[in-house]
Write an enzyme that holds these catalytic residues in place. Structure first.
Site, PDB file in Angstrom:
ATOM      1  N   CYS A  24       1.276  -7.022   5.046  1.00  0.00           N
ATOM      2  CA  CYS A  24       0.723  -5.734   4.638  1.00  0.00           C
ATOM      3  C   CYS A  24      -0.801  -5.725   4.776  1.00  0.00           C
ATOM      4  CB  CYS A  24       1.164  -5.411   3.208  1.00  0.00           C
ATOM      5  SG  CYS A  24       1.142  -3.630   2.823  1.00  0.00           S
ATOM      6  N   GLU A  60      -6.692   4.158  -1.465  1.00  0.00           N
ATOM      7  CA  GLU A  60      -6.391   4.949  -0.279  1.00  0.00           C
ATOM      8  C   GLU A  60      -5.652   6.207  -0.728  1.00  0.00           C
ATOM      9  OE1 GLU A  60      -4.195   2.734   2.565  1.00  0.00           O
ATOM     10  OE2 GLU A  60      -5.670   1.127   2.680  1.00  0.00           O
ATOM     11  N   SER A 112      -6.031   6.095   4.172  1.00  0.00           N
ATOM     12  CA  SER A 112      -5.119   5.167   4.825  1.00  0.00           C
ATOM     13  C   SER A 112      -5.345   5.131   6.324  1.00  0.00           C
ATOM     14  CB  SER A 112      -3.680   5.599   4.539  1.00  0.00           C
ATOM     15  OG  SER A 112      -2.777   4.964   5.395  1.00  0.00           O
ATOM     16  N   ASP A 152       0.825  -1.208   0.000  1.00  0.00           N
ATOM     17  CA  ASP A 152       0.000   0.000   0.000  1.00  0.00           C
ATOM     18  C   ASP A 152       0.860   1.259   0.000  1.00  0.00           C
ATOM     19  OD1 ASP A 152      -2.021  -1.812   0.145  1.00  0.00           O
ATOM     20  OD2 ASP A 152      -3.041  -0.890   1.848  1.00  0.00           O
ATOM     21  N   LYS A 170      -3.835  -5.597   3.325  1.00  0.00           N
ATOM     22  CA  LYS A 170      -4.926  -6.425   2.814  1.00  0.00           C
ATOM     23  C   LYS A 170      -4.673  -7.912   3.013  1.00  0.00           C
ATOM     24  CE  LYS A 170      -6.502  -2.499   1.702  1.00  0.00           C
ATOM     25  NZ  LYS A 170      -5.290  -1.752   2.100  1.00  0.00           N
TER      26      LYS A 170
END
Length: 578
Positions: free
Chosen positions: A136, A462, A488, A95, A138
């Site tokens: 991370c 995001e 975010s 991300d 997800k």
């Protein structure tokens, strides 16, 4: 893989009804066993429960770069627990590295691909159980969603967070670097100082250190019962992280033998416990999306308004980044997530009878872990329920004629809870970012960004770059932003995401024009525009239906499949609401 002679004390055989028997038992399965033997598995392995280790290790992000080592420890734990460990891989998207680019559209899609791929491997290879590893953002919901779909006995294992860096005598994280970009644009920071900040903010492996999305979802895994208490907070590069991994592997064999499945402990009460923890620690708004998706996958009745109900009764008692200064390691040093869970349980704000993956109730697990009471700690970032940081939890769901399906905001302060002003509307993140970086933002502005929803983006980007640029210019609390995309977990200030319905499907946000007056009232839970229903409908009727941004490949496919953010943006047909 075990290469040793059969241990006479090893538990004999495995239950007759495990899925792996379909590929390991009987004369007709000799070819299948031959394939396993080619990989070094022996009779001892083949007579044991088959436990998959789903590992998204990659050199794409520091969150996942060390996960091969974490997976190896889990693998050893499965073997020590008399199971047959089988490691397999899946993808991840960084991300932070994709942030502010078109590539960020892949992030939420990766949640679905992770869930799909782990489900497929577990189903296709007839596995008996799973250890699912997340690094991370997800990875965490994607892995837990896979366990829910398969309903295989499963243990969730977090890879751990990064240690904070040091700059100018203070601890810093990636959030400070993003905000530094805005400070440079505003002339409040030199490029040389930003360069030094960049080089020192991320000192090694692990997920972003604040109570951003990764640490929020890892903490929630404990509250849901998907992970043992105390497993979320050990840092990525600490030896205790690998002890947690080994224990997760041993536990995975136990839950297979005991037939302890996600459907046995995931209930409405466990999801309410997860929300209570989220709002108490000021967790990421992304957890709203992910908890709704996980509940939908589990067939648990959870509504976006439940976040308001639970936030109203649950105070915020932890002051962590992005609203505060402390990070996950600071929480770890005083006892970890169980410290917060104990405080909530003692205040009757948790369902103590909710079951967990260990077979204990939440109350029993907390008693066995025996974390210290907040009142006994010398921790300036933790407060008791009786004397909280804020009387109400950090997450609010706003509704109104601009967001009839809801919108999400995280409150990081008690001031400036009402905002009203003319909107400057942008059709995508790039144009909004350019506007901010050019120094056009002034106190009192309202910035709206649309066409970034689950289907319109697609992928619901995001936008930490935009919010950090605004915050870096000193406008975190006096400039409002809203979007049908996401913000975010590192975002702070007056930032409202997940506006539903999204613009692409004809939500009211699609009807906005520059200069329309927007009202945001946190106390009244309102997000509205000063337009009549008739005027909104007229504008929407005159609007041209937008063409999809992608007509080929994975973004086109998942763009067609996403449900509303109000329902978790799921793609699984069985989890969608009618």
């Amino acid at each position: 893989m075990s290469q040793q002679p059969q241990d006479p004390e090893r538990e004999e055989g495995k239950p007759d009804d495990l899925p792996s028997n379909e590929v390991t038992e009987g004369t007709e399965k000799a070819p299948h066993r031959a394939m396993f033997r080619a990989m070094g598995y022996d009779d001892e392995d083949l007579s044991s429960p088959m436990v998959g280790v789903a590992n998204p290790a990659a050199d794409i992000t520091p969150c996942n770069v060390h996960l091969d080592d974490v997976a190896e420890s889990a693998y050893e734990g499965i073997d020590d627990g008399e199971g047959m460990p089988i490691e397999f891989g899946t993808i991840t998207i960084s991300d932070a590295i994709s942030m502010g680019t078109e590539g960020m559209k892949a992030s939420l899609i990766s949640r679905e691909v992770i869930a799909d791929s782990v489900e497929l491997v577990a189903f296709g290879e007839r596995m008996d159980g799973l250890v699912t590893i997340g690094g991370c953002d997800k990875n965490m919901p994607g892995m837990m969603m896979a366990s829910i779909r398969t309903d295989l006995p499963s243990v969730f294992l977090y890879g751990g967070s990064i240690m904070p860096g040091e700059h100018d005598g203070r601890e810093v994280t990636i959030q400070n670097v993003f905000e530094g970009v805005g400070a440079v644009a505003d002339g409040d920071m030199s490029e040389d100082e930003l360069d030094d900040l960049e080089r020192n903010a991320c000192p090694g492996a692990g997920s972003c250190g604040g109570m951003f999305t990764a640490n929020t979802m890892a903490s929630i895994s404990e509250a849901l019962g998907f992970a043992p208490l105390g497993s979320a907070s050990p840092p990525a590069e600490d030896e205790s992280r690998y002890e947690v991994a080994r224990e997760a592997g041993e536990l995975a064999v136990e839950v297979v033998r005991e037939r302890r499945k996600p459907s046995d402990f995931l209930t409405r009460e466990s999801f309410e416990n997860a929300i209570a923890l989220q709002v108490a620690v000021g967790g990421s708004t992304n957890a709203v999306l992910h908890l709704l998706a996980m509940a939908a996958e589990a067939g648990v009745d959870l509504d976006i308004e439940d976040f308001n109900r639970i936030s109203a009764r649950t105070p915020k008692i932890a002051d962590l980044q992005p609203g505060g200064e402390k990070v996950m390691n600071d929480l770890h040093e005083v006892g970890g997530v169980p410290v917060v869970l104990r405080e909530l349980l003692d205040a009757d704000l948790l369902h103590g009878d909710a079951l967990t993956v260990t077979g204990e109730t939440m109350a029993e697990a907390i008693e066995a872990y025996d974390p210290p009471a907040i009142s006994d700690l010398d921790a300036d970032f933790l407060e008791t329920v009786a004397d909280p940081i804020h009387e109400r939890g950090a997450i609010r769901i706003l509704t109104g004629n601009l967001a009839p399906g809801g919108a999400v905001i995280k409150i990081t302060g008690e001031d400036h809870l009402h905002h009203e002003g003319p909107v400057r509307i942008f059709e995508d993140e790039e144009n909004a970012m350019a506007y901010v970086q050019e120094g056009n933002v002034e106190s009192g502005d309202v910035i709206g960004i649309r066409n970034e929803g689950p289907r319109g983006g697609p992928g619901m980007r995001e936008m930490l770059g935009v919010t950090s640029a605004v915050a870096g210019q000193g406008h975190a609390e006096d400039v409002a932003l809203f979007t049908d995309g996401r913000f975010s977990g590192a975002t702070r200030g007056f930032s409202i995401g997940h506006v539903a319905p999204e613009a692409y499907v004809g939500g009211p946000i699609a009807a906005l024009e520059d200069g329309d007056t927007i009202t945001i009232d946190i106390d009244d839970l309102e997000l509205s525009v000063d337009l009549s229903d008739e005027e909104i409908e007229r504008r929407l009727e005159e609007r041209d239906m937008p063409e999809p941004n992608y007509t080929n490949g994975v973004l086109a496919k998942y763009g067609e499949m996403f449900d509303s953010a109000a329902n978790g943006a799921v793609t699984n047909p069985g989890a969608k609401q009618d």
